[in-house]
Enzyme design. Structure first.
Site, short mmCIF file in Angstrom:
data_model
loop_
_atom_site.label_atom_id
_atom_site.label_comp_id
_atom_site.label_asym_id
_atom_site.label_seq_id
_atom_site.Cartn_x
_atom_site.Cartn_y
_atom_site.Cartn_z
N LYS A 160 0.64 -1.56 -0.26
CA LYS A 160 0.08 -0.03 -0.44
C LYS A 160 0.76 1.19 -0.01
CE LYS A 160 -4.29 -1.88 0.53
NZ LYS A 160 -5.32 -1.40 -0.74
N ASP A 188 -0.18 -0.43 -4.41
CA ASP A 188 -1.51 -0.69 -4.65
C ASP A 188 -1.74 1.44 -3.58
OD1 ASP A 188 -4.22 0.40 -4.41
OD2 ASP A 188 -5.07 -1.62 -3.55
N GLU A 214 -1.89 -0.28 -8.83
CA GLU A 214 -3.39 -0.07 -8.77
C GLU A 214 -3.96 1.05 -8.59
OE1 GLU A 214 -5.93 -2.66 -6.40
OE2 GLU A 214 -4.17 -4.21 -6.49
N ASP A 239 -8.54 0.35 -10.65
CA ASP A 239 -9.60 -0.49 -9.55
C ASP A 239 -11.09 0.62 -8.80
OD1 ASP A 239 -10.54 -1.92 -6.52
OD2 ASP A 239 -8.97 -1.69 -5.94
N LYS A 263 -13.73 -6.14 -7.88
CA LYS A 263 -14.62 -6.34 -6.59
C LYS A 263 -16.23 -6.17 -6.58
CE LYS A 263 -10.16 -4.76 -4.61
NZ LYS A 263 -10.06 -2.94 -3.69
#
Length: 365
Positions: A160, A188, A214, A239, A263
């Site tokens: 992250k 991400d 991402e 995303d 997702k």
């Protein structure tokens, strides 16, 4: 077949604090539903509210769930597309709670057919290996954690980022020093960078062998994604920019991304996720199946989906490995290291243990 009763539970799963660019989560804000029918077949569904991303909270999910239950009670759960259309007609958005109801319908349908969900979806089992996620901390702390995961057998790291570009570059530099270059690293940014910040960060990350990045920028900067791709060799995965198959087509036609992260909490569930995967496949854009903070129940549904979507090439299914302090699931996804398996029981093959549910807030419609 008719729906006779729907149970709704506040499924709060305590977890270690988890930091991303947009906030900190102290527990999984999940909702669990169980749809009963007059045949004795029941279906289960779970969603995980991530308010700083999707705009829903656990409380909003619980309120809307009671409305959905009223809409569906007495109706045929096997009329899947009709039932899901009713939810979209009732309220725009709210894809997170919609995904739990979608999941429960697919569970009922595949149980009624007497087959695992992936078989109902015409899928074929294949090897699935998940990454493992590192939350944001100092470069030194993240390097130590990365080395621990690497030494414990991690196959790939998802890191992250999305803060200050220079510090984000330092984070990856220190991680590479700790683990070397043999293990894949994907990052991400969770929409954390401006356009200029994304250019700076991604160009600075190029020497560190990044698999992809991402969602580098806010969704209102989607029009700048094609330009960003010309500024860096790091591949871009959309995303939050992709909720529906319409979003997927818009980005694919605009050459705005190299990959798409699917997702259920964004797509509203399996039904729309399959459409997103199909659109991406038309444009030869591989996909990833990811999630929020779901338990092993919803994660099992994601594996069934992945088996049925051959264009899904990447797997971010490590929720239970990054800080869940309790495991309320019976059945569900199983981990052997970072390799993932599910059972061949009819339906999703998972439920929530009754003793855990007994401690949860419950509504019955």
């Amino acid at each position: 077949m008719k729906i006779t009763e729907i149970e709704i539970y506040r499924l709060s799963i305590p977890m270690e604090p988890f930091v991303i660019a947009t906030g900190t989560m102290d527990f999984a804000q999940n909702t669990f539903i169980r749809i009963h029918t007059d045949t004795g077949i029941f279906g289960v569904g779970e969603c995980s509210a991530f308010p700083m991303i999707v705009g829903e909270t656990q409380d909003t999910c619980l309120v809307i769930a009671r409305d959905f239950a009223q809409i569906w009670k007495g109706k045929d759960p096997l009329e899947l597309e009709v039932r899901l259309a009713e939810l979209d007609l009732y309220v725009a958005g709210n894809t997170t709670i919609k995904s739990a109801f979608d999941m429960a319908l697919y569970d009922i349908a595949s149980k009624n057919a007497g087959v695992p969900l992936y078989e109902f979806l015409k899928g074929i089992p294949r090897e699935i290996i998940t990454d493992i996620t590192l939350g944001i901390a100092s470069p030194e702390e993240m390097a130590v954690k990365a080395k621990e995961l690497y030494d414990a057998g991690a196959v790939m790291l998802k890191v992250k980022l999305g803060k200050d570009p220079k510090t984000d570059i330092a984070r990856i530099r220190e991680i590479r020093k700790a683990v070397g270059f043999d293990i894949p690293i994907r990052v991400d940014a969770n929409q954390g960078w401006s356009y200029e910040g994304a250019v700076e960060a991604l160009q600075g990350l190029e020497p560190f062998k990044i698999q992809f990045c991402e969602q580098p920028m806010r969704t209102y900067l989607d029009h700048l994604l094609p330009a960003l791709r010309t500024e860096t060799t790091v591949l871009i995965m959309a995303d939050e920019s992709v909720y529906s198959h319409h979003d997927a087509e818009r980005l694919c036609r605009g050459d705005a991304c190299d990959y798409i992260n699917i997702k259920f909490s964004k797509s509203g569930g399996i039904h729309e996720a399959l459409k997103i995967a199909a659109v991406a496949a038309e444009f030869n854009i591989p996909c990833m199946i990811g999630g929020m903070l779901e338990s092993r129940l919803a994660l099992a549904a994601k594996v069934h989906f992945a088996y049925a979507a051959p264009n899904v090439k990447f797997y971010d299914l490590d929720t239970c490995m990054v800080g869940h302090l309790e495991d309320p699931v019976s059945g569900g996804i199983q981990y052997k290291g970072y390799h993932i398996h599910i059972s061949d029981h009819p339906g999703i093959g998972a439920d929530i243990k009754q003793e855990f549910l007994d401690s949860c807030d419950r509504w019955v419609i």
